[in-house]
Design a protein around this motif. Sequence first.
Motif, mmCIF file in Angstrom:
data_model
loop_
_atom_site.group_PDB
_atom_site.id
_atom_site.type_symbol
_atom_site.label_atom_id
_atom_site.label_comp_id
_atom_site.label_asym_id
_atom_site.label_seq_id
_atom_site.Cartn_x
_atom_site.Cartn_y
_atom_site.Cartn_z
ATOM 1 N N ASN B 251 36.438 -75.334 -40.091
ATOM 2 C CA ASN B 251 37.501 -75.540 -41.093
ATOM 3 C C ASN B 251 38.003 -76.979 -41.150
ATOM 4 O O ASN B 251 39.177 -77.219 -41.409
ATOM 5 N N CYS B 252 37.134 -77.943 -40.890
ATOM 6 C CA CYS B 252 37.589 -79.337 -40.898
ATOM 7 C C CYS B 252 37.605 -79.933 -42.314
ATOM 8 O O CYS B 252 38.266 -80.941 -42.554
ATOM 9 N N GLU B 253 36.905 -79.278 -43.265
ATOM 10 C CA GLU B 253 36.749 -79.853 -44.612
ATOM 11 C C GLU B 253 38.096 -80.095 -45.272
ATOM 12 O O GLU B 253 38.341 -81.171 -45.820
ATOM 13 N N ASP B 254 38.984 -79.101 -45.213
ATOM 14 C CA ASP B 254 40.267 -79.251 -45.914
ATOM 15 C C ASP B 254 41.434 -79.366 -44.924
ATOM 16 O O ASP B 254 42.592 -79.191 -45.281
ATOM 17 N N ALA B 255 41.126 -79.657 -43.662
ATOM 18 C CA ALA B 255 42.169 -79.606 -42.632
ATOM 19 C C ALA B 255 43.184 -80.741 -42.784
ATOM 20 O O ALA B 255 42.824 -81.885 -43.047
ATOM 21 N N PHE B 262 37.612 -78.200 -25.868
ATOM 22 C CA PHE B 262 36.259 -77.838 -25.444
ATOM 23 C C PHE B 262 36.310 -76.561 -24.596
ATOM 24 O O PHE B 262 37.380 -76.171 -24.112
ATOM 25 N N GLY B 263 35.162 -75.945 -24.430
ATOM 26 C CA GLY B 263 35.043 -74.777 -23.552
ATOM 27 C C GLY B 263 35.998 -73.660 -23.934
ATOM 28 O O GLY B 263 36.230 -73.403 -25.112
ATOM 29 N N SER B 264 36.586 -72.992 -22.923
ATOM 30 C CA SER B 264 37.419 -71.827 -23.205
ATOM 31 C C SER B 264 38.653 -72.206 -24.030
ATOM 32 O O SER B 264 39.133 -71.404 -24.832
ATOM 33 N N SER B 265 39.166 -73.420 -23.866
ATOM 34 C CA SER B 265 40.322 -73.849 -24.674
ATOM 35 C C SER B 265 39.990 -73.830 -26.159
ATOM 36 O O SER B 265 40.853 -73.551 -26.992
ATOM 37 N N ALA B 266 38.732 -74.131 -26.480
ATOM 38 C CA ALA B 266 38.329 -74.137 -27.890
ATOM 39 C C ALA B 266 38.363 -72.725 -28.463
ATOM 40 O O ALA B 266 38.681 -72.530 -29.640
ATOM 41 N N ARG B 267 38.039 -71.734 -27.631
ATOM 42 C CA ARG B 267 38.108 -70.346 -28.085
ATOM 43 C C ARG B 267 39.557 -69.965 -28.398
ATOM 44 O O ARG B 267 39.849 -69.313 -29.398
ATOM 45 N N ILE B 268 40.456 -70.386 -27.501
ATOM 46 C CA ILE B 268 41.876 -70.084 -27.687
ATOM 47 C C ILE B 268 42.388 -70.794 -28.944
ATOM 48 O O ILE B 268 43.132 -70.216 -29.740
ATOM 49 N N CYS B 269 41.934 -72.039 -29.135
ATOM 50 C CA CYS B 269 42.348 -72.809 -30.312
ATOM 51 C C CYS B 269 41.836 -72.188 -31.607
ATOM 52 O O CYS B 269 42.482 -72.278 -32.647
ATOM 53 N N GLN B 270 40.656 -71.574 -31.537
ATOM 54 C CA GLN B 270 40.113 -70.946 -32.732
ATOM 55 C C GLN B 270 41.031 -69.823 -33.209
ATOM 56 O O GLN B 270 41.298 -69.680 -34.406
ATOM 57 N N LEU B 281 48.975 -72.805 -42.915
ATOM 58 C CA LEU B 281 48.798 -74.142 -42.322
ATOM 59 C C LEU B 281 47.317 -74.493 -42.332
ATOM 60 O O LEU B 281 46.492 -73.730 -41.831
ATOM 61 N N LYS B 282 46.979 -75.661 -42.886
ATOM 62 C CA LYS B 282 45.573 -76.054 -42.960
ATOM 63 C C LYS B 282 45.148 -76.710 -41.646
ATOM 64 O O LYS B 282 45.290 -77.921 -41.467
ATOM 65 N N ILE B 283 44.655 -75.863 -40.748
ATOM 66 C CA ILE B 283 44.277 -76.339 -39.420
ATOM 67 C C ILE B 283 42.754 -76.313 -39.289
ATOM 68 O O ILE B 283 42.107 -75.356 -39.726
ATOM 69 N N GLY B 284 42.199 -77.349 -38.685
ATOM 70 C CA GLY B 284 40.778 -77.391 -38.376
ATOM 71 C C GLY B 284 40.592 -77.515 -36.871
ATOM 72 O O GLY B 284 41.538 -77.792 -36.132
ATOM 73 N N LEU B 285 39.359 -77.266 -36.424
ATOM 74 C CA LEU B 285 39.073 -77.360 -34.989
ATOM 75 C C LEU B 285 37.788 -78.144 -34.781
ATOM 76 O O LEU B 285 36.755 -77.833 -35.384
ATOM 77 N N LEU B 286 37.877 -79.162 -33.962
ATOM 78 C CA LEU B 286 36.663 -79.863 -33.554
ATOM 79 C C LEU B 286 36.425 -79.563 -32.077
ATOM 80 O O LEU B 286 37.282 -79.812 -31.238
ATOM 81 N N ARG B 287 35.242 -79.020 -31.790
ATOM 82 C CA ARG B 287 34.891 -78.670 -30.408
ATOM 83 C C ARG B 287 33.755 -79.557 -29.927
ATOM 84 O O ARG B 287 32.608 -79.360 -30.318
ATOM 85 N N LEU B 302 37.285 -87.991 -39.033
ATOM 86 C CA LEU B 302 38.289 -86.965 -39.318
ATOM 87 C C LEU B 302 39.701 -87.544 -39.250
ATOM 88 O O LEU B 302 40.597 -87.106 -39.967
ATOM 89 N N ALA B 303 39.899 -88.540 -38.388
ATOM 90 C CA ALA B 303 41.225 -89.140 -38.224
ATOM 91 C C ALA B 303 41.715 -89.766 -39.529
ATOM 92 O O ALA B 303 42.915 -89.878 -39.769
ATOM 93 N N SER B 304 40.766 -90.175 -40.394
ATOM 94 C CA SER B 304 41.158 -90.762 -41.678
ATOM 95 C C SER B 304 41.640 -89.695 -42.654
ATOM 96 O O SER B 304 42.244 -90.009 -43.675
ATOM 97 N N LYS B 305 41.305 -88.433 -42.357
ATOM 98 C CA LYS B 305 41.603 -87.370 -43.321
ATOM 99 C C LYS B 305 42.785 -86.494 -42.927
ATOM 100 O O LYS B 305 43.373 -85.834 -43.776
#
Lengths: 184, 360
Positions: B251-255, B262-270, B281-287, B302-305
């Motif tokens: 979901n980074c396209e419109d984030a 990374f790892g298990s934290s990324a699962r929780i973040c998802q 809320l337009k949230i994206g996740l980069l793992r 992504l920081a520019s967007k």
Amino acid sequence: MIEEIIIAGFGGQGVLSMGKILAYGGLMQGQEVSWMPSYGPEMRGGTANVTVILSDERISSPILSQFDTAIILNQQSLDKFEKSVKPGGLLLYDPNGITRHPVRTDINIYRIEAAAEAARSGMVKTFNMIVLGAFLKLKPIVKMENMEKGLAKSLPLRHHKLIPANMDAIRKGMELAEPVAVIA
Amino acid sequence: MKELRLMKGNEAIAEAAIRAGADAYFGYPITPQSEVIEYLMAEKPHERTGMVVLQAESEVAAINMVYGAAACGKRVMTSSSSPGISLKQEGLSYIAGAELPCLILNVVRGGPGLGTIQPSQSDYFQATKGGGHGDYRLLVLAPASVQEMYDFVKLAFDLAFKYRNPVMILSDGVIGQMMEKVEIGEQYARLTNEQIDELYPWATTGKKTGQDRRIITSLELDPGRQEKHNLKLQAKYKKMQEEEVRYESLNCEDAEYLLVAFGSSARICQKAMDLGRAQGLKIGLLRPITLYPFPSEVLNDLASKVKGILTVEMNAGQMVEDVRLAVCGKVKVEHYGRFGGMIPSPTEVLQALEQKIIGG
């Protein structure tokens, strides 16, 4: 479909294996599954819990703070997880040893006298399958044929002769689930 | 149809090692990764593929057995958890210096010291910045599922041999202990000694008549030559940065707001992302999948967007430093962490994002 479940009780009650058998049943049904135990130095007599998720889609977090269903087998776990059931969710508990009963009015509460039934029938080791049966009666998310396949996958070959007794216990649990407080 | 099994992450790693055609595993038990050696011992891979499994007398012995086997061109691995990995650092530095391929699994637990047996990600610095002494890097893969624990073993061996460099799989107690569905892959054959001789002209397989001596060492007392060796290593790490960066973006396209984990934290973040999206809320996740080389370029883009970035780690803020370096001040970057074996819940992560980034 996604079902997020916490199963909690004493170590030695078969909490982790109940979760594993349910997860394997889901897997045999083609679902995505996760099984996340609270692991630690605690063993028999301590507390044990496992988060099981069955879903038609990829599972995100295996760690949760809110659950669709809480299956509770002792007082400590009831005290800890009653508040973690989502509004409208299910709390299923064995009243054996429970002195402070659940109080929430925004969830469905059922009891399963599995310890009493296991003692009565002399099948102490299938206690957890009686509980699982009650859950499957209330939330039939895994078909019985797939539970049987799941049991076959979870149990080592030398214990396969026990599959019929376990399936009987699941069916017994289905009969014994009793409503305590059901929301309209 | 592919074979599906319900396995713990630790068991999946062990089965994957046998299937990847590994020649040897040397280890020493420690929670929360003891299932790796337990599974291998029960499975008796010497009967399946000829793979050697040995419980060493200590972690130090295990890593030096890895050093020896790797010098012979063998596919070899070890595994441990944080305190045990610290013990292996001297050996790892030697292996990196001697440019040998091997696989090290770290199922991270909370520290420092003996810490706790509960999950943590507090070994990020150790894994990605060297760990042992000297200027070296490991290639670090961070699995976020039991399937990736399985899949990354073959990948890690292939990368280790491609670069003649140790590869670490940086996991944690969550991914190691949890069970998920695993699709079991094919059985790759172990290489024969003749194949090793042919494929790896550096491997010390015994000097044949007319063949040059092959020397494996991490010692070079001539500073000029040692500098040349260091430059060669640095060129290798640069090539890894160019060719091996791996990540997953969701979901980074419109984030408007970005979670990095990374790892298990990324699962929780998802899950936190899904909860936030349900509230509009337009949230994206980069793992990041490779922690070294780090996916700096995509983060800089992504920081520019986005309006703000929150890194979520089970530590006091380690990967956040790499995120800040990548982002280079373009946008606000904050960190949210739990440590000591505590695991953040998805709701907690969403609250942290709201407080530190959206409202902050």
